[in-house]
Design a protein around this motif. Structure first.
Motif, PDB file in Angstrom:
ATOM      1  N   UNK A 137       0.850  -1.183   0.000  1.00  0.00           N
ATOM      2  CA  UNK A 137       0.000   0.000   0.000  1.00  0.00           C
ATOM      3  C   UNK A 137       0.886   1.234   0.000  1.00  0.00           C
ATOM      4  N   UNK A 138       0.443   2.268  -0.706  1.00  0.00           N
ATOM      5  CA  UNK A 138       1.056   3.590  -0.635  1.00  0.00           C
ATOM      6  C   UNK A 138       0.017   4.457   0.048  1.00  0.00           C
ATOM      7  N   UNK A 139       0.389   5.033   1.193  1.00  0.00           N
ATOM      8  CA  UNK A 139      -0.586   5.694   2.060  1.00  0.00           C
ATOM      9  C   UNK A 139      -0.108   7.088   2.467  1.00  0.00           C
ATOM     10  N   UNK A 140      -1.065   7.909   2.868  1.00  0.00           N
ATOM     11  CA  UNK A 140      -0.756   9.207   3.459  1.00  0.00           C
ATOM     12  C   UNK A 140      -0.372   9.040   4.936  1.00  0.00           C
ATOM     13  N   UNK A 141      -0.995   8.050   5.554  1.00  0.00           N
ATOM     14  CA  UNK A 141      -0.795   7.760   6.975  1.00  0.00           C
ATOM     15  C   UNK A 141      -0.916   6.248   7.128  1.00  0.00           C
ATOM     16  N   UNK A 142       0.005   5.663   7.870  1.00  0.00           N
ATOM     17  CA  UNK A 142      -0.020   4.207   8.052  1.00  0.00           C
ATOM     18  C   UNK A 142      -1.338   3.778   8.685  1.00  0.00           C
ATOM     19  N   UNK A 143      -1.816   2.606   8.227  1.00  0.00           N
ATOM     20  CA  UNK A 143      -3.053   2.049   8.753  1.00  0.00           C
ATOM     21  C   UNK A 143      -2.763   0.657   9.307  1.00  0.00           C
ATOM     22  N   UNK A 144      -3.696   0.120  10.054  1.00  0.00           N
ATOM     23  CA  UNK A 144      -3.494  -1.149  10.744  1.00  0.00           C
ATOM     24  C   UNK A 144      -3.840  -2.324   9.827  1.00  0.00           C
ATOM     25  N   UNK A 145      -2.880  -2.681   8.962  1.00  0.00           N
ATOM     26  CA  UNK A 145      -3.009  -3.842   8.073  1.00  0.00           C
ATOM     27  C   UNK A 145      -1.666  -4.552   8.040  1.00  0.00           C
ATOM     28  N   UNK A 146      -1.656  -5.790   7.582  1.00  0.00           N
ATOM     29  CA  UNK A 146      -0.414  -6.572   7.585  1.00  0.00           C
ATOM     30  C   UNK A 146       0.399  -6.441   6.306  1.00  0.00           C
ATOM     31  N   UNK A 147      -0.157  -5.879   5.265  1.00  0.00           N
ATOM     32  CA  UNK A 147       0.572  -5.750   3.998  1.00  0.00           C
ATOM     33  C   UNK A 147       1.626  -4.630   4.110  1.00  0.00           C
ATOM     34  N   UNK A 148       2.719  -4.777   3.351  1.00  0.00           N
ATOM     35  CA  UNK A 148       3.794  -3.767   3.313  1.00  0.00           C
ATOM     36  C   UNK A 148       3.198  -2.393   3.011  1.00  0.00           C
ATOM     37  N   UNK A 149       3.665  -1.350   3.708  1.00  0.00           N
ATOM     38  CA  UNK A 149       3.168   0.008   3.482  1.00  0.00           C
ATOM     39  C   UNK A 149       4.322   0.968   3.240  1.00  0.00           C
ATOM     40  N   UNK A 150       4.076   1.945   2.377  1.00  0.00           N
ATOM     41  CA  UNK A 150       5.012   3.024   2.106  1.00  0.00           C
ATOM     42  C   UNK A 150       4.265   4.338   2.212  1.00  0.00           C
ATOM     43  N   UNK A 151       4.890   5.328   2.811  1.00  0.00           N
ATOM     44  CA  UNK A 151       4.296   6.657   2.787  1.00  0.00           C
ATOM     45  C   UNK A 151       4.409   7.202   1.371  1.00  0.00           C
ATOM     46  N   UNK A 152       3.451   8.016   1.000  1.00  0.00           N
ATOM     47  CA  UNK A 152       3.328   8.533  -0.365  1.00  0.00           C
ATOM     48  C   UNK A 152       4.602   9.203  -0.877  1.00  0.00           C
ATOM     49  N   UNK A 153       5.341   9.875  -0.009  1.00  0.00           N
ATOM     50  CA  UNK A 153       6.535  10.593  -0.460  1.00  0.00           C
ATOM     51  C   UNK A 153       7.800   9.737  -0.443  1.00  0.00           C
TER      52      UNK A 153
END
Length: 170
Positions: A137-153
């Motif tokens: 996921x590419x997000x503005x703010x981290x959310x509670x999920x198990x998949x890899x996340x990256x902040x938008x910037x």
């Protein structure tokens, strides 16, 4: 360059106006600078025209040609009627050669690995969260999920993730 059957495919997905195109636009030069050759396929839900009324190619198409190609020493463009929407793999097999990575925009119903651009302020949950092919996921703010996340910037981090994805594919 990779053989056609080993071209990596990655879909950038998300709801409308979440920044999918902007993300792709920022990733391409970075991935290219790291040695990848890239093709993109943009999904459009309706009909479209890429030519202008009055131009020769438009006139050929309007006269009834099923396919019109416009060529120059540097580019080629194809406008062609199809009887049904082609799947991503069909498009790649017919039209894309000599690339390392195909980035699709849209195609959230296809089974290719996906990175979803998610805006937590606008939406309640990622659209592909239950999809087994969602890899990040590419997000503005981290959310509670198990998949890899990256902040938008974090374009460099996302690009590195994609480079590793392509290496695993080959």
């Amino acid at each position: 360059m990779l053989a056609q059957d080993s071209i990596a495919v990655l879909s950038i997905v998300g709801r409308s106006k979440t920044g999918k195109t902007t993300l792709i636009e920022k990733l391409i030069p970075l991935l290219k600078s790291r040695g990848l050759t890239i093709a993109t396929i943009k999904h459009h839900h309706g009909d479209f025209e890429i030519d202008r009324e009055g131009k020769d190619t438009y006139r050929h198409k309007a006269a009834g040609a099923k396919a019109v190609l416009l060529t120059s020493p540097a580019k080629i463009a194809l406008v062609m009627d199809v009887d049904k929407e082609l799947k991503v793999q069909e498009i790649i097999n017919k039209y894309i050669h000599d690339v390392d990575l195909v980035i699709t925009e849209g195609y959230k119903r296809e089974s290719f690995p996906k990175i979803e651009v998610f805006n937590w302020k606008k939406d309640t949950y990622p659209v592909c969260l239950g999809d087994g092919s969602l890899i990040a996921l590419v997000v503005d703010k981290r959310i509670d999920v198990t998949v890899q996340q990256f902040l938008r910037d974090d374009i460099a981090g996302i690009a590195e993730f994609i480079l590793n994805f392509v290496k695993r594919k080959t």
